[in-house]
Design a protein around this motif. Structure first.
Motif, PDB file in Angstrom:
ATOM      1  N   PRO A   1     107.996   4.275 -41.143  1.00 52.59           N
ATOM      2  CA  PRO A   1     107.828   4.067 -42.588  1.00 52.59           C
ATOM      3  C   PRO A   1     107.223   2.719 -42.939  1.00 52.59           C
ATOM      4  N   VAL A   2     107.398   1.715 -42.048  1.00 52.99           N
ATOM      5  CA  VAL A   2     106.798   0.400 -42.256  1.00 52.99           C
ATOM      6  C   VAL A   2     105.969   0.049 -41.030  1.00 52.99           C
ATOM      7  N   VAL A   3     104.715  -0.327 -41.267  1.00 48.82           N
ATOM      8  CA  VAL A   3     103.816  -0.732 -40.190  1.00 48.82           C
ATOM      9  C   VAL A   3     103.336  -2.146 -40.482  1.00 48.82           C
ATOM     10  N   SER A   4     103.480  -3.027 -39.492  1.00 51.82           N
ATOM     11  CA  SER A   4     103.013  -4.404 -39.624  1.00 51.82           C
ATOM     12  C   SER A   4     101.842  -4.612 -38.673  1.00 51.82           C
ATOM     13  N   ALA A   5     100.750  -5.167 -39.205  1.00 52.23           N
ATOM     14  CA  ALA A   5      99.527  -5.274 -38.402  1.00 52.23           C
ATOM     15  C   ALA A   5      98.837  -6.597 -38.638  1.00 52.23           C
ATOM     16  N   SER A   6      98.148  -7.057 -37.612  1.00 52.88           N
ATOM     17  CA  SER A   6      97.256  -8.198 -37.814  1.00 52.88           C
ATOM     18  C   SER A   6      95.966  -7.676 -38.442  1.00 52.88           C
ATOM     19  N   VAL A   7      95.383  -8.504 -39.271  1.00 53.96           N
ATOM     20  CA  VAL A   7      94.136  -8.094 -39.938  1.00 53.96           C
ATOM     21  C   VAL A   7      93.061  -7.797 -38.898  1.00 53.96           C
ATOM     22  N   GLN A   8      92.993  -8.631 -37.860  1.00 54.82           N
ATOM     23  CA  GLN A   8      91.966  -8.463 -36.839  1.00 54.82           C
ATOM     24  C   GLN A   8      92.108  -7.108 -36.142  1.00 54.82           C
ATOM     25  N   THR A   9      93.352  -6.709 -35.838  1.00 52.93           N
ATOM     26  CA  THR A   9      93.579  -5.426 -35.175  1.00 52.93           C
ATOM     27  C   THR A   9      93.271  -4.271 -36.110  1.00 52.93           C
ATOM     28  N   MET A  10      93.727  -4.361 -37.342  1.00 52.86           N
ATOM     29  CA  MET A  10      93.571  -3.242 -38.275  1.00 52.86           C
ATOM     30  C   MET A  10      92.110  -2.971 -38.608  1.00 52.86           C
ATOM     31  N   THR A  11      91.254  -3.979 -38.563  1.00 57.31           N
ATOM     32  CA  THR A  11      89.838  -3.724 -38.838  1.00 57.31           C
ATOM     33  C   THR A  11      89.236  -2.750 -37.831  1.00 57.31           C
ATOM     34  N   HIS A  12      89.804  -2.720 -36.608  1.00 57.40           N
ATOM     35  CA  HIS A  12      89.301  -1.822 -35.563  1.00 57.40           C
ATOM     36  C   HIS A  12      90.066  -0.503 -35.501  1.00 57.40           C
TER      37      HIS A  12
ATOM     38  N   LYS B   1      85.843 -11.206 -45.527  1.00 55.38           N
ATOM     39  CA  LYS B   1      85.241  -9.879 -45.378  1.00 55.38           C
ATOM     40  C   LYS B   1      86.159  -8.915 -44.621  1.00 55.38           C
ATOM     41  N   THR B   2      86.878  -9.409 -43.609  1.00 50.31           N
ATOM     42  CA  THR B   2      87.747  -8.517 -42.832  1.00 50.31           C
ATOM     43  C   THR B   2      88.790  -7.862 -43.731  1.00 50.31           C
ATOM     44  N   TYR B   3      89.330  -8.626 -44.656  1.00 56.20           N
ATOM     45  CA  TYR B   3      90.301  -8.068 -45.601  1.00 56.20           C
ATOM     46  C   TYR B   3      89.626  -7.050 -46.520  1.00 56.20           C
ATOM     47  N   HIS B   4      88.451  -7.404 -47.016  1.00 59.94           N
ATOM     48  CA  HIS B   4      87.751  -6.506 -47.934  1.00 59.94           C
ATOM     49  C   HIS B   4      87.464  -5.158 -47.277  1.00 59.94           C
ATOM     50  N   ASP B   5      87.110  -5.180 -46.009  1.00 59.61           N
ATOM     51  CA  ASP B   5      86.837  -3.921 -45.305  1.00 59.61           C
ATOM     52  C   ASP B   5      88.076  -3.031 -45.295  1.00 59.61           C
ATOM     53  N   ILE B   6      89.233  -3.624 -45.063  1.00 58.95           N
ATOM     54  CA  ILE B   6      90.486  -2.854 -45.047  1.00 58.95           C
ATOM     55  C   ILE B   6      90.826  -2.361 -46.443  1.00 58.95           C
ATOM     56  N   PHE B   7      90.711  -3.250 -47.441  1.00 60.29           N
ATOM     57  CA  PHE B   7      91.041  -2.869 -48.817  1.00 60.29           C
ATOM     58  C   PHE B   7      90.115  -1.777 -49.335  1.00 60.29           C
TER      59      PHE B   7
END
Length: 500
Positions: free
Chosen positions: A81-92, A116-122
């Motif tokens: 139910p809760v997932v914690s991720a680094s931004v760098q990992t989540m972009t991939h 930009k990495t955040y914007h890609d995820i958002f």
């Protein structure tokens, strides 16, 4: 996990619930418990937590009463139910999730979310709520977040935390330990670690001396490397080193030793930047230079907890030469920009934390600063994509923009994280304020255009200052060498004095 929330933490949760669907920003100072706050938000679906550093990914786990998945390096989530991720990992890995997979995304250390990495995820995910949490204060020279978040729904800053008795007051001091970072490269928004370590080589004696001369009570020292930590500890009687290689049981024993007084000083390298609670710490020595507001705030935060018999935190910044590089020191905690303060005067910025803004303003109020402020404003406007319309604004250390007119001073307050300010009794964008100030100047001060218009002033003022100007400057600014002044520079100084 049964946690009793403080009143303001519950208020933050209520504000987020009341805000409803959208992208919202919550500002909460280090030490006020933003992690426990967002962990207690009621869940109506899955939650994704995004962090920019590895150590922040696992830290919130202890506050959640449910399964907790991790997306980091070799670790993968499995429908928790809760997932914690680094931004760098989540972009991939974001394509491993459906766009509507998460009901809420929590962005920790949200002042980084303009990247930009955040914007890609958002742009990929479609949550009901995107909630950003940040402890970093308003910075007129930092990235704006108005293209990510709609509004600030909750705000409790460092000043509020101290004045309301939740955090320790801070007494700030500086000691020059002789390093030179002017040629150290920047990597990922901070000094490159290898080059930083090399530049700090040979400073252990000065750091240890600063401890002997200035430290009070239980002390935490932040160093640039394990090697430097060991060199510093060798020079301090009874000191111990904690590094990433220190076994958990040994680390806890050392922390307990600092807490009970059997160990006077712990020297560490990037171990105590997050999640370590040692209320008895009375002195924090920053011997790890950084350009990162969030890292600096986290280091200082280790000493902000209240404790019986603790009067205030004794904060010691180890400074040196930085060239054109920025360096976070105590004023950074309040979002004070030191670029308007001449470097030779920055050493005077000592004392209680909340006395520093007035001191910085006073120290920037000098002829040298008034002259070079045109360049400071140009750089600020360029980084923020603002159009100043060529107005000769003066940028104060707290972010205010002021303009000296004959017997009057026009002021635009500092912008918040979303690039807004209170101008004319209304909350407007900084650009709106700049536009309307320019219209007013064109309407009411057309004859004085040589004063407030940079282009007109430069055309008018390129020649050497007149003898009358130099006499007036000498009289008003005793001790200032005015022999090389142009008419423009002399006019800036005189207008500033007359409007003051």
């Amino acid at each position: 996990m049964n946690i009793h929330l403080r009143e303001y933490q519950q208020e933050c949760i209520d504000s987020i619930i009341h805000a409803g669907p959208g992208a919202w920003l919550a500002v909460m100072a280090t030490g006020l418990g933003k992690t426990v706050t967002f962990a207690n938000l009621p869940r109506t679906g899955r939650t994704l937590i995004l962090s920019h550093r590895r150590e922040l990914v696992t830290q919130p786990r202890k506050y959640f009463d449910c399964d907790y998945g991790i997306e980091l390096g070799t670790q993968h989530s499995h429908g928790e139910p809760v997932v914690s991720a680094s931004v760098q990992t989540m972009t991939h890995r974001m394509n491993n999730f459906a766009p509507d997979e998460f009901d809420r995304i929590i962005c920790d250390e949200a002042h980084h979310s303009g990247a930009k990495t955040y914007h890609d995820i958002f742009n990929y995910f479609q949550p009901r709520q995107l909630i950003g949490f940040t402890a970093t204060p308003n910075r007129s020279d930092s990235v704006r977040l108005d293209d990510v978040f709609q509004d600030i729904v909750f705000e409790r800053d460092l000043k509020w935390g101290i004045q309301n008795g939740y955090l320790s007051d801070i007494y700030c001091r500086r000691v020059n330990i002789g390093y030179d970072l002017s040629h150290v490269k920047t990597s990922g928004g901070d000094y490159a670690p290898g080059e930083l370590e090399e530049a700090m080589d040979g400073t252990a004696d000065a750091i240890a001396q600063a401890y002997k001369d200035m430290a009070i009570g239980a002390t935490l020292v932040f160093a640039v490397s394990v090697k430097q930590s060991e060199e510093i500890a060798k020079r301090i009687s009874g000191a111990a080193v904690v590094s990433g290689k220190t076994p958990p049981k040994e680390r806890q024993a050392l922390i307990d030793g600092l807490a009970n007084g059997s160990i006077p000083c712990l020297v560490n390298c990037m171990v105590f930047t997050e999640g370590t609670d040692i209320p008895r710490v009375e002195t924090v020595i920053i011997a790890r230079p950084t350009q990162s507001d969030s890292l600096y705030t986290q280091m200082v935060g280790r000493g902000l907890r209240l404790a019986p018999g603790k009067d205030k935190l004794n904060l010691i910044d180890c400074v040196g030469a930085t060239g054109s590089r920025s360096l976070c020191t105590a004023p950074s905690l309040l979002g004070i920009d030191l670029s308007p303060v001449p470097e030779k005067k920055q050493q005077e910025l000592e004392g209680l934390l909340f006395d520093l803004p007035d001191k910085a303003t006073t120290l920037s109020d000098c002829p040298e600063s008034w002259i070079r402020n045109v360049e400071i404003v140009d750089l600020w406007a360029k980084t923020q994509s603002y159009n100043t319309h060529g107005v000769n604004w003066f940028k104060q250390p707290d972010g205010r923009m002021t303009l000296s007119l004959p017997h009057k001073r026009l002021t635009i307050p500092p912008a918040d994280k979303l690039g807004r300010c209170n101008f004319g009794g209304r909350i407007v964008t900084m650009q709106y304020a700049l536009d309307n100030a320019y219209k007013m100047l064109c309407r009411d001060y057309a004859k004085e255009k040589y004063i407030w218009d940079v282009s007109a002033a430069k055309r008018w003022g390129a020649q050497p200052a007149s003898e009358k100007q130099m006499r007036l400057v000498s009289r008003m600014c005793k001790g200032f060498d005015c022999t090389e002044l142009t008419k423009l520079e002399a006019s800036q100084i005189l207008n500033r004095r007359l409007a003051g």
